[in-house]
Design a protein around this motif. Structure first.
Motif, mmCIF file in Angstrom:
data_model
loop_
_atom_site.group_PDB
_atom_site.id
_atom_site.type_symbol
_atom_site.label_atom_id
_atom_site.label_comp_id
_atom_site.label_asym_id
_atom_site.label_seq_id
_atom_site.Cartn_x
_atom_site.Cartn_y
_atom_site.Cartn_z
ATOM 1 N N THR A 141 0.818 -1.218 0.000
ATOM 2 C CA THR A 141 0.000 0.000 0.000
ATOM 3 C C THR A 141 0.850 1.266 0.000
ATOM 4 O O THR A 141 0.319 2.364 0.113
ATOM 5 C CB THR A 141 -0.927 0.019 1.234
ATOM 6 N N ASN A 144 -0.405 3.846 -2.335
ATOM 7 C CA ASN A 144 -1.843 4.118 -2.312
ATOM 8 C C ASN A 144 -2.140 5.478 -1.690
ATOM 9 O O ASN A 144 -2.964 5.607 -0.776
ATOM 10 C CB ASN A 144 -2.586 3.029 -1.517
ATOM 11 N N ASP A 176 -10.475 5.918 2.766
ATOM 12 C CA ASP A 176 -11.612 4.994 2.901
ATOM 13 C C ASP A 176 -12.735 5.628 3.715
ATOM 14 O O ASP A 176 -13.918 5.460 3.405
ATOM 15 C CB ASP A 176 -11.167 3.702 3.585
ATOM 16 N N GLU A 190 -10.096 -3.816 -0.395
ATOM 17 C CA GLU A 190 -10.178 -4.351 -1.756
ATOM 18 C C GLU A 190 -10.408 -3.250 -2.777
ATOM 19 O O GLU A 190 -10.214 -3.463 -3.979
ATOM 20 C CB GLU A 190 -11.297 -5.389 -1.875
ATOM 21 N N GLU A 191 -10.816 -2.071 -2.297
ATOM 22 C CA GLU A 191 -11.123 -0.962 -3.198
ATOM 23 C C GLU A 191 -10.453 0.311 -2.699
ATOM 24 O O GLU A 191 -10.314 0.518 -1.492
ATOM 25 C CB GLU A 191 -12.640 -0.764 -3.306
ATOM 26 N N ILE A 192 -10.057 1.154 -3.626
ATOM 27 C CA ILE A 192 -9.408 2.424 -3.317
ATOM 28 C C ILE A 192 -10.096 3.519 -4.131
ATOM 29 O O ILE A 192 -10.496 3.284 -5.275
ATOM 30 C CB ILE A 192 -7.895 2.365 -3.626
ATOM 31 N N VAL A 224 -1.680 1.125 -9.216
ATOM 32 C CA VAL A 224 -2.235 0.963 -7.870
ATOM 33 C C VAL A 224 -3.727 0.641 -7.897
ATOM 34 O O VAL A 224 -4.290 0.222 -6.886
ATOM 35 C CB VAL A 224 -2.006 2.228 -7.015
ATOM 36 N N GLY A 225 -4.383 0.843 -9.034
ATOM 37 C CA GLY A 225 -5.822 0.602 -9.090
ATOM 38 C C GLY A 225 -6.274 0.152 -10.466
ATOM 39 O O GLY A 225 -5.563 0.306 -11.461
ATOM 40 N N GLU A 244 -8.172 -2.304 -5.606
ATOM 41 C CA GLU A 244 -6.885 -2.012 -4.977
ATOM 42 C C GLU A 244 -5.870 -3.090 -5.369
ATOM 43 O O GLU A 244 -5.887 -4.204 -4.847
ATOM 44 C CB GLU A 244 -7.050 -1.943 -3.455
ATOM 45 N N SER A 246 -2.659 -3.692 -4.924
ATOM 46 C CA SER A 246 -1.714 -4.298 -3.986
ATOM 47 C C SER A 246 -2.340 -5.449 -3.203
ATOM 48 O O SER A 246 -1.644 -6.412 -2.845
ATOM 49 C CB SER A 246 -1.170 -3.241 -3.025
ATOM 50 N N THR A 247 -3.631 -5.372 -2.948
ATOM 51 C CA THR A 247 -4.325 -6.439 -2.220
ATOM 52 C C THR A 247 -4.272 -7.752 -2.987
ATOM 53 O O THR A 247 -4.184 -8.830 -2.391
ATOM 54 C CB THR A 247 -5.795 -6.046 -1.976
#
Length: 259
Positions: A141, A144, A176, A190-192, A224-225, A244, A246-247
C-alpha cells in the motif's frame, strides 16, 4: 449488485459489461483541492506516453501486465476459460491509426469469488506477445496515496460517446473513511478511491478495467488501481472507485503464471 455499483458499469446497454469510468470529474475527498485548471473529460495523451495502455473490444480498458497478458476488471469479462472473442488494441492513442497492434485473446481468467462486489480484477491472455513496455503492479500500500494518473478511451462526459483518442487526467487519493461516506458499500482493503470533492475529473463509461497509476520511488510508473465503479461520472462527492491492486498482487501474478 447494488444500484450505485451498477450506474457506472452498465451505462451502455448491449455492450457486454461495458461500464465503469472515463476521464471526467468525480470525487469525494474533503481534503482534496481542485485541479488547476480543471480537466473536464481529460486531455489527449501523447503518442507513446503510456505505451502499456490497451483497449479491449468489449468496450473496456486494460494494461499490459506482461507482453502477452492484459490486466483488466472482472466485470468486463465472462467466466474463466478459453476465450477467443476479445481483441486487444495497443500501441496507439488513436484507435483508428493504421499503426495499431491488434491481437485476439485465447483465455480469460476472472478473479475467484468475484460477485460484483470487490475482487474486480481479471486477466486476458493474448494469442501472441505485444512488443511494448509493461506496467508494474504495486505489491504494497506504499503507493496508495498522493495523486494518480488515469487514462482511457471511455466517455468524456457522463452518458457520452466513447473516444477515438486516449485521454488522461490526474486525480487525488480519497481516504476509505471519506469515500465510505459517499459509498457505504465500499469494500475497504479491496477498493481504493480517487477524485475531487467538487467533481470535474474522473473516469467514466468505457474506462472500466483501465489502470490508475503513479510514479514509484524510482520514477517508474506503477499501477495501484483498476477502474471499477462509481455513481455517474465526475459528480461532486462521488469519487471513482478502483480495485486495490496491492491487495491482489500475489494472486494476479500467480494466476498469470498459469495462463
Amino acid at each position: 449488485m447494488n444500484l450505485l455499483r451498477t450506474l457506472k458499469r452498465c451505462a451502455v446497454a448491449g455492450a457486454a459489461v461495458l461500464a465503469a469510468v472515463s476521464l471526467q470529474p468525480s470525487s469525494a475527498s474533503a481534503a482534496a483541492s481542485s485541479p488547476a485548471p480543471p480537466v473536464v473529460g481529460g486531455q489527449r495523451a501523447a503518442q507513446g506516453e503510456f505505451p502499456f495502455m490497451v483497449r479491449l473490444s468489449m468496450g473496456c480498458g486494460g494494461s499490459l501486465l506482461t507482453q502477452q497478458i492484459v490486466l483488466t476488471a472482472a466485470h468486463c469479462v465472462p467466466a474463466t476459460g478459453n476465450n477467443t472473442s476479445i481483441t486487444a488494441t495497443a500501441g496507439v492513442v488513436d484507435l483508428n491509426s493504421a499503426s495499431a497492434v491488434r491481437v485476439r485473446s485465447t483465455k480469460v481468467y476472472r478473479a475467484p469469488g468475484y460477485n460484483g462486489t470487490g475482487k474486480d480484477w481479471a486477466l486476458v491472455k493474448l494469442a501472441q506477445p505485444i512488443n511494448l513496455p509493461t506496467l508494474n503492479i504495486a505489491d504494497s500500500t506504499e503507493y496508495n496515496t498522493g495523486t494518480f494518473t488515469v487514462a482511457g478511451w471511455g466517455s468524456a462526459r457522463e452518458g457520452g460517446a466513447q473516444q477515438r483518442y486516449l485521454l488522461k487526467a490526474t486525480v487525488p487519493f480519497v481516504s476509505d473513511a471519506s469515500c465510505s461516506s459517499s459509498y457505504p458499500t465500499l469494500v475497504a482493503g479491496e477498493e481504493i478511491c480517487a477524485g475531487y470533492t467538487q467533481g470535474g475529473v474522473d473516469t467514466c463509461q468505457g474506462d472500466s478495467g483501465g489502470p490508475m497509476f503513479r510514479r514509484d520511488n524510482a520514477g517508474a510508473w506503477i499501477q495501484v488501481g483498476i477502474v471499477s465503479w462509481g455513481e455517474g461520472c465526475a459528480r461532486p462527492n462521488r469519487p471513482g472507485v478502483y480495485a486495490e491492486v496491492s491487495t491482489f498482487a500475489a494472486q494476479i501474478r500467480a494466476a498469470a503464471a498459469t495462463l
